[in-house]
Motif scaffolding. Sequence first.
Motif, mmCIF file in Angstrom:
data_model
loop_
_atom_site.group_PDB
_atom_site.id
_atom_site.type_symbol
_atom_site.label_atom_id
_atom_site.label_comp_id
_atom_site.label_asym_id
_atom_site.label_seq_id
_atom_site.Cartn_x
_atom_site.Cartn_y
_atom_site.Cartn_z
ATOM 1 N N LEU A 137 0.811 -1.214 0.000
ATOM 2 C CA LEU A 137 0.000 0.000 0.000
ATOM 3 C C LEU A 137 0.849 1.272 0.000
ATOM 4 N N ALA A 138 2.018 1.217 0.619
ATOM 5 C CA ALA A 138 2.850 2.411 0.806
ATOM 6 C C ALA A 138 3.922 2.590 -0.257
ATOM 7 N N ARG A 139 3.947 1.762 -1.264
ATOM 8 C CA ARG A 139 5.063 1.799 -2.221
ATOM 9 C C ARG A 139 5.255 3.166 -2.889
ATOM 10 N N GLY A 140 4.215 3.952 -3.023
ATOM 11 C CA GLY A 140 4.359 5.275 -3.618
ATOM 12 C C GLY A 140 4.862 6.329 -2.650
ATOM 13 N N LYS A 141 4.734 6.091 -1.363
ATOM 14 C CA LYS A 141 5.108 7.078 -0.341
ATOM 15 C C LYS A 141 6.395 6.727 0.398
ATOM 16 N N ARG A 142 6.723 5.456 0.466
ATOM 17 C CA ARG A 142 7.907 4.995 1.199
ATOM 18 C C ARG A 142 8.656 3.991 0.326
ATOM 19 N N ARG A 143 9.499 4.532 -0.536
ATOM 20 C CA ARG A 143 10.140 3.675 -1.544
ATOM 21 C C ARG A 143 11.132 2.686 -0.942
ATOM 22 N N ASP A 144 11.754 3.027 0.177
ATOM 23 C CA ASP A 144 12.734 2.143 0.804
ATOM 24 C C ASP A 144 12.145 1.500 2.055
ATOM 25 N N LEU A 145 11.136 0.678 1.851
ATOM 26 C CA LEU A 145 10.473 -0.016 2.951
ATOM 27 C C LEU A 145 10.788 -1.506 2.836
ATOM 28 N N PHE A 146 11.278 -2.060 3.934
ATOM 29 C CA PHE A 146 11.706 -3.453 3.947
ATOM 30 C C PHE A 146 11.008 -4.189 5.081
ATOM 31 N N VAL A 147 10.785 -5.484 4.891
ATOM 32 C CA VAL A 147 10.235 -6.344 5.939
ATOM 33 C C VAL A 147 11.272 -7.417 6.218
ATOM 34 N N VAL A 148 11.673 -7.524 7.486
ATOM 35 C CA VAL A 148 12.651 -8.527 7.907
ATOM 36 C C VAL A 148 12.088 -9.289 9.108
ATOM 37 N N ARG A 149 12.754 -10.370 9.482
ATOM 38 C CA ARG A 149 12.236 -11.234 10.554
ATOM 39 C C ARG A 149 12.811 -10.947 11.943
#
Length: 124
Positions: free
Chosen positions: A98-110
């Motif tokens: 959902l946020a790809r247009g507002k937060r280009r450097d968003l990562f999900v890690v464990r």
Amino acid sequence: MPVVLKIDSRRRVVYSSFYGRVTDKELLGHRSTIVSDPAFNRSFNEIVDLTAVTEHAISDSTLTALAGSESLYDDSVAHIVVASAEFAVQLANKFKTLARGKRRDLFVVRTPAEAYKLLDKRQK
């Protein structure tokens, strides 16, 4: 509020650790907690740790609204969500989409260790 905010000026990280049951109100209210902290700096990287969250009552509309809102941070900042439980990983990935247009450097890690490792790589 089931969240602890730590701002590490040395590492240039705003670290939010949520725990227990998290609701829409708590998630949305945390933005004002961050910006009202005198140590907050828009150029710091962001880590949101969901590893201690046991359940959530976060609606799709809240997630969509948060993802569509302007980031509190500069465009160059890394936003990292740490999620280990499957429901938290799914929530984080939904937010990322959902946020790809507002937060280009968003990562999900464990794990938090993975989050800091990612930050170390980005700073080299």
